[in-house]
Every structure is written in C-alpha cells, then in structure tokens.
Design a protein around this motif. Structure first.
Motif, PDB file in Angstrom:
ATOM      1  N   SER A  20      -0.723  -1.436 -10.760  1.00  0.00           N
ATOM      2  CA  SER A  20      -0.218  -2.555 -10.292  1.00  0.00           C
ATOM      3  C   SER A  20      -1.252  -3.575 -10.230  1.00  0.00           C
ATOM      4  CB  SER A  20       0.498  -2.396  -8.950  1.00  0.00           C
ATOM      5  OG  SER A  20       1.517  -1.521  -8.943  1.00  0.00           O
ATOM      6  N   ASP A  37       2.952   2.004  -2.300  1.00  0.00           N
ATOM      7  CA  ASP A  37       4.112   2.163  -3.179  1.00  0.00           C
ATOM      8  C   ASP A  37       3.529   2.044  -4.785  1.00  0.00           C
ATOM      9  OD1 ASP A  37       5.891   1.607  -1.325  1.00  0.00           O
ATOM     10  OD2 ASP A  37       5.604  -0.627  -1.383  1.00  0.00           O
ATOM     11  N   VAL A  38       4.435   2.534  -5.550  1.00  0.00           N
ATOM     12  CA  VAL A  38       4.148   2.692  -6.974  1.00  0.00           C
ATOM     13  C   VAL A  38       4.829   1.709  -7.878  1.00  0.00           C
ATOM     14  CG1 VAL A  38       3.150   5.130  -6.681  1.00  0.00           C
ATOM     15  CG2 VAL A  38       5.422   4.778  -7.387  1.00  0.00           C
ATOM     16  N   CYS A  39       4.402   1.369  -9.020  1.00  0.00           N
ATOM     17  CA  CYS A  39       5.247   0.622  -9.967  1.00  0.00           C
ATOM     18  C   CYS A  39       6.689   1.212  -9.954  1.00  0.00           C
ATOM     19  CB  CYS A  39       4.790   0.616 -11.385  1.00  0.00           C
ATOM     20  SG  CYS A  39       3.442  -0.265 -11.494  1.00  0.00           S
ATOM     21  N   ARG A  80       0.876  -1.206   0.010  1.00  0.00           N
ATOM     22  CA  ARG A  80       0.054   0.071  -0.188  1.00  0.00           C
ATOM     23  C   ARG A  80       0.884   1.201  -0.086  1.00  0.00           C
ATOM     24  NH1 ARG A  80      -4.310  -2.251   4.129  1.00  0.00           N
ATOM     25  NH2 ARG A  80      -2.462  -3.185   4.950  1.00  0.00           N
ATOM     26  N   THR A 139      -2.445  -0.156  -3.518  1.00  0.00           N
ATOM     27  CA  THR A 139      -3.432   0.892  -3.642  1.00  0.00           C
ATOM     28  C   THR A 139      -3.035   1.386  -5.031  1.00  0.00           C
ATOM     29  OG1 THR A 139      -1.839   2.237  -2.591  1.00  0.00           O
ATOM     30  CG2 THR A 139      -4.005   1.583  -1.165  1.00  0.00           C
ATOM     31  N   HIS A 140      -1.977   0.847  -5.537  1.00  0.00           N
ATOM     32  CA  HIS A 140      -1.749   1.715  -7.066  1.00  0.00           C
ATOM     33  C   HIS A 140      -2.244   0.954  -8.264  1.00  0.00           C
ATOM     34  CE1 HIS A 140       1.459   2.532 -10.478  1.00  0.00           C
ATOM     35  NE2 HIS A 140       1.070   3.454  -9.994  1.00  0.00           N
TER      36      HIS A 140
END
Length: 73
Positions: free
Chosen positions: A42, A11-13, A9, A38-39
């Motif tokens: 992903s 974190d982004v790609c 949660r 949450t991204h």
C-alpha cells in the motif's frame, strides 16, 4: 484547511487504497489527508494513485514498519 487522518494499520490491500480514496472524496480542495498504515504494498500503491488522480503528494515517512503518507487534495 482540514486534516483528515485515516488509520489503516494492520489492513492489507486493497483496504488502505479504498479508505484513501474515500477520504480524498470527502476532502475539500486544499485539505490534507494523512494515511497511516503498515502494509508495504500500500505504501507503493497509494502514491501511484495520488499521482494518477493529479493530487499533491506532500510527504512519505516511515518508522518501525509504520508509514505515514500526506496528500493535499
């Protein structure tokens, strides 16, 4: 069977995908890996990677912008 939970949660790609791959490498055949994130990108990329690896996608749930993907190794 072991359940391995990975919380990505916030974190982004490509972090969620990298963490998913790490968990899948640690998992034994039959184990279930649960990714929570949450991204939005992903949520699409992880199932594509699971399919490419020939693994079983058990479930994708989403609630209030947080998704959970269950994969059987």
């Amino acid at each position: 069977m072991v359940v391995i939970e990975v919380d990505v949660r916030g974190d982004v790609c490509p972090i969620p995908l990298i963490e998913t791959r790490k968990a899948l490498r640690k998992a034994s055949p039959g184990d279930v890996v649960v990714i929570i994130g949450t991204h939005p990108a992903s949520k699409k990329e992880i199932p594509m990677a699971v399919k490419a690896l020939g693994l079983e996608l058990l479930e994708i749930e989403e609630e209030d912008g947080t998704w959970k993907i269950k994969i059987r190794r």
